[in-house]
Design a protein around this motif. Structure first.
Motif, PDB file in Angstrom:
ATOM      1  N   LEU A 188       0.857  -1.179   0.000  1.00 16.31           N
ATOM      2  CA  LEU A 188       0.000   0.000   0.000  1.00 16.31           C
ATOM      3  C   LEU A 188       0.896   1.234   0.000  1.00 16.31           C
ATOM      4  O   LEU A 188       1.629   1.487   0.959  1.00 16.31           O
ATOM      5  N   THR A 189       0.869   1.982  -1.101  1.00 20.71           N
ATOM      6  CA  THR A 189       1.731   3.146  -1.278  1.00 20.71           C
ATOM      7  C   THR A 189       0.859   4.350  -1.619  1.00 20.71           C
ATOM      8  O   THR A 189       0.151   4.335  -2.620  1.00 20.71           O
ATOM      9  N   ASP A 190       0.914   5.363  -0.786  1.00 17.60           N
ATOM     10  CA  ASP A 190       0.103   6.573  -0.978  1.00 17.60           C
ATOM     11  C   ASP A 190      -1.371   6.234  -1.201  1.00 17.60           C
ATOM     12  O   ASP A 190      -2.041   6.796  -2.064  1.00 17.60           O
ATOM     13  N   GLY A 191      -1.873   5.278  -0.432  1.00 14.71           N
ATOM     14  CA  GLY A 191      -3.286   4.913  -0.486  1.00 14.71           C
ATOM     15  C   GLY A 191      -3.680   3.989  -1.634  1.00 14.71           C
ATOM     16  O   GLY A 191      -4.844   3.669  -1.787  1.00 14.71           O
ATOM     17  N   GLU A 192      -2.717   3.545  -2.432  1.00 16.05           N
ATOM     18  CA  GLU A 192      -2.989   2.664  -3.575  1.00 16.05           C
ATOM     19  C   GLU A 192      -2.195   1.371  -3.437  1.00 16.05           C
ATOM     20  O   GLU A 192      -1.020   1.399  -3.082  1.00 16.05           O
ATOM     21  N   TRP A 193      -2.816   0.252  -3.762  1.00 18.03           N
ATOM     22  CA  TRP A 193      -2.112  -1.028  -3.762  1.00 18.03           C
ATOM     23  C   TRP A 193      -1.295  -1.150  -5.039  1.00 18.03           C
ATOM     24  O   TRP A 193      -1.797  -0.926  -6.131  1.00 18.03           O
ATOM     25  N   GLN A 194      -0.021  -1.490  -4.882  1.00 18.58           N
ATOM     26  CA  GLN A 194       0.862  -1.702  -6.026  1.00 18.58           C
ATOM     27  C   GLN A 194       1.524  -3.068  -5.896  1.00 18.58           C
ATOM     28  O   GLN A 194       1.898  -3.487  -4.799  1.00 18.58           O
ATOM     29  N   LEU A 195       1.701  -3.709  -7.036  1.00 13.87           N
ATOM     30  CA  LEU A 195       2.332  -5.018  -7.072  1.00 13.87           C
ATOM     31  C   LEU A 195       3.832  -4.870  -6.834  1.00 13.87           C
ATOM     32  O   LEU A 195       4.520  -4.209  -7.606  1.00 13.87           O
ATOM     33  N   ALA A 196       4.322  -5.486  -5.755  1.00 14.68           N
ATOM     34  CA  ALA A 196       5.742  -5.348  -5.393  1.00 14.68           C
ATOM     35  C   ALA A 196       6.532  -6.631  -5.638  1.00 14.68           C
ATOM     36  O   ALA A 196       7.703  -6.566  -5.995  1.00 14.68           O
ATOM     37  N   ARG A 197       5.905  -7.775  -5.446  1.00 16.29           N
ATOM     38  CA  ARG A 197       6.600  -9.045  -5.616  1.00 16.29           C
ATOM     39  C   ARG A 197       5.696 -10.027  -6.354  1.00 16.29           C
ATOM     40  O   ARG A 197       4.499 -10.084  -6.122  1.00 16.29           O
ATOM     41  N   LEU A 198       6.318 -10.810  -7.223  1.00 11.73           N
ATOM     42  CA  LEU A 198       5.619 -11.827  -7.998  1.00 11.73           C
ATOM     43  C   LEU A 198       6.485 -13.071  -8.039  1.00 11.73           C
ATOM     44  O   LEU A 198       7.663 -12.985  -8.371  1.00 11.73           O
ATOM     45  N   ASN A 199       5.913 -14.188  -7.684  1.00 12.80           N
ATOM     46  CA  ASN A 199       6.620 -15.469  -7.766  1.00 12.80           C
ATOM     47  C   ASN A 199       5.678 -16.478  -8.397  1.00 12.80           C
ATOM     48  O   ASN A 199       4.469 -16.453  -8.139  1.00 12.80           O
ATOM     49  N   TRP A 200       6.217 -17.372  -9.205  1.00 11.47           N
ATOM     50  CA  TRP A 200       5.390 -18.394  -9.846  1.00 11.47           C
ATOM     51  C   TRP A 200       6.147 -19.694 -10.002  1.00 11.47           C
ATOM     52  O   TRP A 200       7.374 -19.733  -9.967  1.00 11.47           O
ATOM     53  N   GLU A 201       5.380 -20.740 -10.166  1.00 12.19           N
ATOM     54  CA  GLU A 201       5.926 -22.074 -10.450  1.00 12.19           C
ATOM     55  C   GLU A 201       5.198 -22.639 -11.643  1.00 12.19           C
ATOM     56  O   GLU A 201       4.065 -22.373 -11.881  1.00 12.19           O
TER      57      GLU A 201
END
Length: 143
Positions: free
Chosen positions: A130-143
């Motif tokens: 949560l950055t300045d009131g907005e959700w931002q994608l920070a990490r992504l992991n996949w298999e």
């Protein structure tokens, strides 16, 4: 791993949840997920990049520039991208209210027309900040 598979994993994150009310943080997180999906399906790179945190990392080795390059390649290569969610859940971290998480099993298709030409199945985990009131994608992991 082929570039389309990396792109597929990134697209897969967009399909996780359906939002409820806008007043609670979890609903806002779900709205961010929907917005991410919309930006990819509409091939809107600027909207997509607005949702990606400046400190983004995927699988501990890929950065924000990778997102932009991969999205551009995917948008050029496929006229249609479909994402099918097989299983998903999202939650806000009980200790740090400015962190949220989403997990899903997704199938991703890429096509020039109506029939899919590529299909991939992924288990994805996303970390949102949560950055300045907005959700931002920070990490992504996949298999």
């Amino acid at each position: 791993m082929p570039v389309w598979k990396l792109a597929a994993a990134f697209v897969a994150v967009t399909i996780l949840l359906v939002g409820c009310g806008r007043d609670d943080p979890e609903a806002a997180l779900q709205a961010a997920v929907v917005s991410l999906q919309d930006s990819i399906e509409n091939k809107d790179t600027s909207q997509l990049m607005a949702l990606v945190h400046k400190e983004f990392s995927a699988n501990r080795e890929l950065d924000r520039d990778w997102v932009q390059r991969t999205a551009a390649l995917m948008f050029l290569r496929h006229r249609n991208v479909g994402v099918i969610t097989l299983n998903s859940r999202s939650w806000i971290d009980p200790t740090y209210s400015d962190k949220g998480y989403s997990e899903a099993q997704v199938a991703l298709t890429g096509a020039e027309g109506w029939l899919p030409q590529r299909l991939g199945h992924y288990d994805v985990r996303l970390e949102w900040w949560l950055t300045d009131g907005e959700w931002q994608l920070a990490r992504l992991n996949w298999e």
